[in-house]
Design a protein around this motif. Structure first.
Motif, short mmCIF file in Angstrom:
data_model
loop_
_atom_site.label_atom_id
_atom_site.label_comp_id
_atom_site.label_asym_id
_atom_site.label_seq_id
_atom_site.Cartn_x
_atom_site.Cartn_y
_atom_site.Cartn_z
N GLU A 1 0.86 -1.20 0.00
CA GLU A 1 0.00 0.00 0.00
C GLU A 1 0.88 1.23 0.00
O GLU A 1 1.61 1.46 0.96
CB GLU A 1 -0.91 0.00 1.23
N LEU A 2 0.81 1.98 -1.10
CA LEU A 2 1.74 3.09 -1.29
C LEU A 2 1.01 4.40 -1.48
O LEU A 2 -0.14 4.43 -1.90
CB LEU A 2 2.57 2.83 -2.56
N ASP A 3 1.73 5.49 -1.19
CA ASP A 3 1.25 6.79 -1.66
C ASP A 3 1.44 6.85 -3.17
O ASP A 3 0.55 7.24 -3.90
CB ASP A 3 2.03 7.93 -0.98
N VAL A 4 2.65 6.46 -3.61
CA VAL A 4 2.95 6.57 -5.04
C VAL A 4 3.70 5.32 -5.53
O VAL A 4 4.73 4.94 -4.96
CB VAL A 4 3.83 7.81 -5.34
N ALA A 5 3.17 4.71 -6.57
CA ALA A 5 3.86 3.61 -7.26
C ALA A 5 4.44 4.17 -8.54
O ALA A 5 3.70 4.72 -9.37
CB ALA A 5 2.88 2.48 -7.56
N ILE A 6 5.75 4.07 -8.69
CA ILE A 6 6.41 4.59 -9.89
C ILE A 6 6.77 3.42 -10.79
O ILE A 6 7.38 2.44 -10.34
CB ILE A 6 7.66 5.40 -9.51
N VAL A 7 6.40 3.55 -12.06
CA VAL A 7 6.69 2.47 -13.01
C VAL A 7 7.86 2.91 -13.89
O VAL A 7 7.73 3.85 -14.68
CB VAL A 7 5.46 2.14 -13.87
N GLY A 8 9.00 2.24 -13.74
CA GLY A 8 10.18 2.56 -14.53
C GLY A 8 11.24 3.28 -13.72
O GLY A 8 10.99 4.35 -13.16
N ALA A 9 12.44 2.68 -13.68
CA ALA A 9 13.56 3.27 -12.92
C ALA A 9 14.54 3.97 -13.85
O ALA A 9 15.75 3.81 -13.74
CB ALA A 9 14.26 2.20 -12.08
N GLY A 10 14.01 4.76 -14.79
CA GLY A 10 14.86 5.61 -15.62
C GLY A 10 15.10 6.93 -14.90
O GLY A 10 14.73 7.08 -13.72
N PRO A 11 15.70 7.90 -15.57
CA PRO A 11 16.02 9.17 -14.90
C PRO A 11 14.81 9.89 -14.33
O PRO A 11 14.85 10.35 -13.18
CB PRO A 11 16.70 10.00 -16.00
N SER A 12 13.72 9.99 -15.08
CA SER A 12 12.58 10.76 -14.57
C SER A 12 11.91 10.05 -13.40
O SER A 12 11.52 10.69 -12.42
CB SER A 12 11.58 11.07 -15.69
N GLY A 13 11.78 8.74 -13.48
CA GLY A 13 11.14 7.97 -12.39
C GLY A 13 11.96 8.01 -11.12
O GLY A 13 11.42 8.18 -10.02
N MET A 14 13.28 7.86 -11.25
CA MET A 14 14.12 7.86 -10.05
C MET A 14 14.16 9.23 -9.39
O MET A 14 14.14 9.33 -8.16
CB MET A 14 15.53 7.35 -10.37
N VAL A 15 14.23 10.28 -10.20
CA VAL A 15 14.25 11.63 -9.62
C VAL A 15 12.91 11.92 -8.93
O VAL A 15 12.87 12.48 -7.82
CB VAL A 15 14.60 12.70 -10.68
N ALA A 16 11.81 11.49 -9.54
CA ALA A 16 10.49 11.67 -8.90
C ALA A 16 10.47 10.94 -7.55
O ALA A 16 10.02 11.49 -6.54
CB ALA A 16 9.38 11.15 -9.81
N ALA A 17 10.98 9.72 -7.53
CA ALA A 17 10.98 8.92 -6.30
C ALA A 17 11.77 9.62 -5.20
O ALA A 17 11.35 9.69 -4.05
CB ALA A 17 11.58 7.54 -6.57
N TYR A 18 12.91 10.16 -5.57
CA TYR A 18 13.79 10.84 -4.59
C TYR A 18 13.07 12.01 -3.93
O TYR A 18 13.03 12.13 -2.70
CB TYR A 18 15.07 11.31 -5.29
N TYR A 19 12.46 12.88 -4.76
CA TYR A 19 11.80 14.07 -4.19
C TYR A 19 10.53 13.68 -3.42
O TYR A 19 10.20 14.32 -2.43
CB TYR A 19 11.52 15.11 -5.27
N LEU A 20 9.84 12.67 -3.87
CA LEU A 20 8.65 12.21 -3.14
C LEU A 20 9.04 11.69 -1.76
O LEU A 20 8.42 12.03 -0.75
CB LEU A 20 7.92 11.12 -3.93
N ALA A 21 10.08 10.86 -1.73
CA ALA A 21 10.51 10.29 -0.45
C ALA A 21 11.01 11.40 0.48
O ALA A 21 10.72 11.41 1.68
CB ALA A 21 11.59 9.24 -0.68
N LYS A 22 11.74 12.34 -0.11
CA LYS A 22 12.25 13.46 0.67
C LYS A 22 11.10 14.27 1.28
O LYS A 22 11.21 14.81 2.37
CB LYS A 22 13.08 14.36 -0.26
N GLY A 23 9.98 14.31 0.56
CA GLY A 23 8.80 15.03 1.04
C GLY A 23 7.93 14.21 1.97
O GLY A 23 6.85 14.65 2.36
N GLY A 24 8.37 13.00 2.28
CA GLY A 24 7.66 12.19 3.26
C GLY A 24 6.66 11.19 2.70
O GLY A 24 5.94 10.54 3.47
#
Ligand code: 48H
Ligand code: FE2
Length: 252
Positions: A24-47
């Motif tokens: 159960e996630l706030d956000v599921a990101i599909v694809g670990a390319g540059p845009s997906g990984m950067v999105a994941a980083y800022y989302l996690a940083k934001g809690g």
């Protein structure tokens, strides 16, 4: 004495703890390319609670190959602060053009993402979406080798408040909506025009259907906007923009 079965138990128990912890996630990101990984980083940083699902064994998408296998990536002024945020080294090639080592870019971003608490599940392909009451509310996952072998094995499901399609040129996740007539046909990216392609990648980063955001090349494929070649600033800025917008919505 090393026991094989203890090694096995360590792997199985630890992996399944991670899997159970990310159902159960706030956000599921599909694809670990540059845009997906950067999105994941800022989302996690934001809690936010976020995980990435990557169909290949390796993360990084199109980063590794730079341009035509010359493993360097170029970033423009607007995105330089993201290289700094990650601690990626670069040289100024000419005013406004920064060049970084593609291997350093991929490994540094991946390392920061994982250390920010994001679990990256590799070798897992997203094969469909959960859609309820006209809203994307999860992803349907399966082992990549199962799909490659064409085995009739039913998938499992992850629940998510938001899903991000970061699957690159193919916009694979958005295609599941097209298939159901919920999104119009995806034209694919237009011919090369770096300046426009980069600007539009960020502009086209948006919620294309309730609960589904698109980033990076997927955003341009959906809009029919130009490709930009091996410049990655737009990919990074796109990932950050999606993260910022979703964080705002999660808080409200
Ligand atoms: C799980 C999946 C699935 C699936 C695909 O292609 P990417 O690097 O994506 P972006 O948009 O972050 O970056 C694009 C960039 O690499 C690029 O191609 C550029 C700038 N091109 C310009 C040009 O002119 O060509 O990464 C997408 C990732 C990959 O790792 C895929 O394996 C993965 O998504 N993926 N993962 N389930 N169904 N489909
Ligand atoms: Fe590409």
């Amino acid at each position: 004495m090393l026991r094989e079965v203890t090694i096995t138990r360590a792997i199985v128990e630890s992996y399944y703890r991670d899997l159970l912890n990310n159902l159960e996630l706030d956000v599921a990101i599909v694809g670990a390319g540059p845009s997906g990984m950067v999105a994941a980083y800022y989302l996690a940083k934001g809690g936010a609670k976020v995980a990435i699902f990557e169909k290949k064994l390796s993360i990084g998408g199109g980063i590794w190959g730079g341009g035509m296998g010359f493993n360097k990536v170029v970033v423009q002024d607007e995105a330089r602060e993201i290289l700094d945020e990650f601690g990626i080294r670069y040289e100024e090639f000419e005013k406004g053009y920064y060049v970084a080592d593609a291997i350093e870019v991929a490994t540094t971003i991946a390392s920061k993402v994982v250390k920010s608490g994001v679990k990256i599940f590799n070798m897992i392909e997203v094969e469909d979406l959960v859609i309820k009451d006209n809203r994307v509310s999860g992803i349907v996952i399966n082992w990549t080798p199962v799909l490659m072998a064409g085995l009739h094995v039913d998938p499992l499901t992850i629940e998510a408040k938001y899903v991000i399609d970061s699957t690159g040129h193919g916009a694979q996740v958005a295609q599941f909506l097209v298939k159901r007539g919920l999104l119009k046909e995806i034209p694919g990216e237009g011919a090369m025009w770096a300046e426009q392609g980069e600007k539009l990648t960020v502009k086209n980063t948006r919620e294309v259907f309730p609960g589904l955001y698109v980033t990076g090349m997927a955003a341009n494929a959906i809009a029919g906007a130009p490709r930009m070649g091996p410049i990655f600033g737009g990919m990074f800025l796109s990932g950050r923009k999606a993260a910022q917008e979703i964080l705002k919505k999660l808080k409200s």
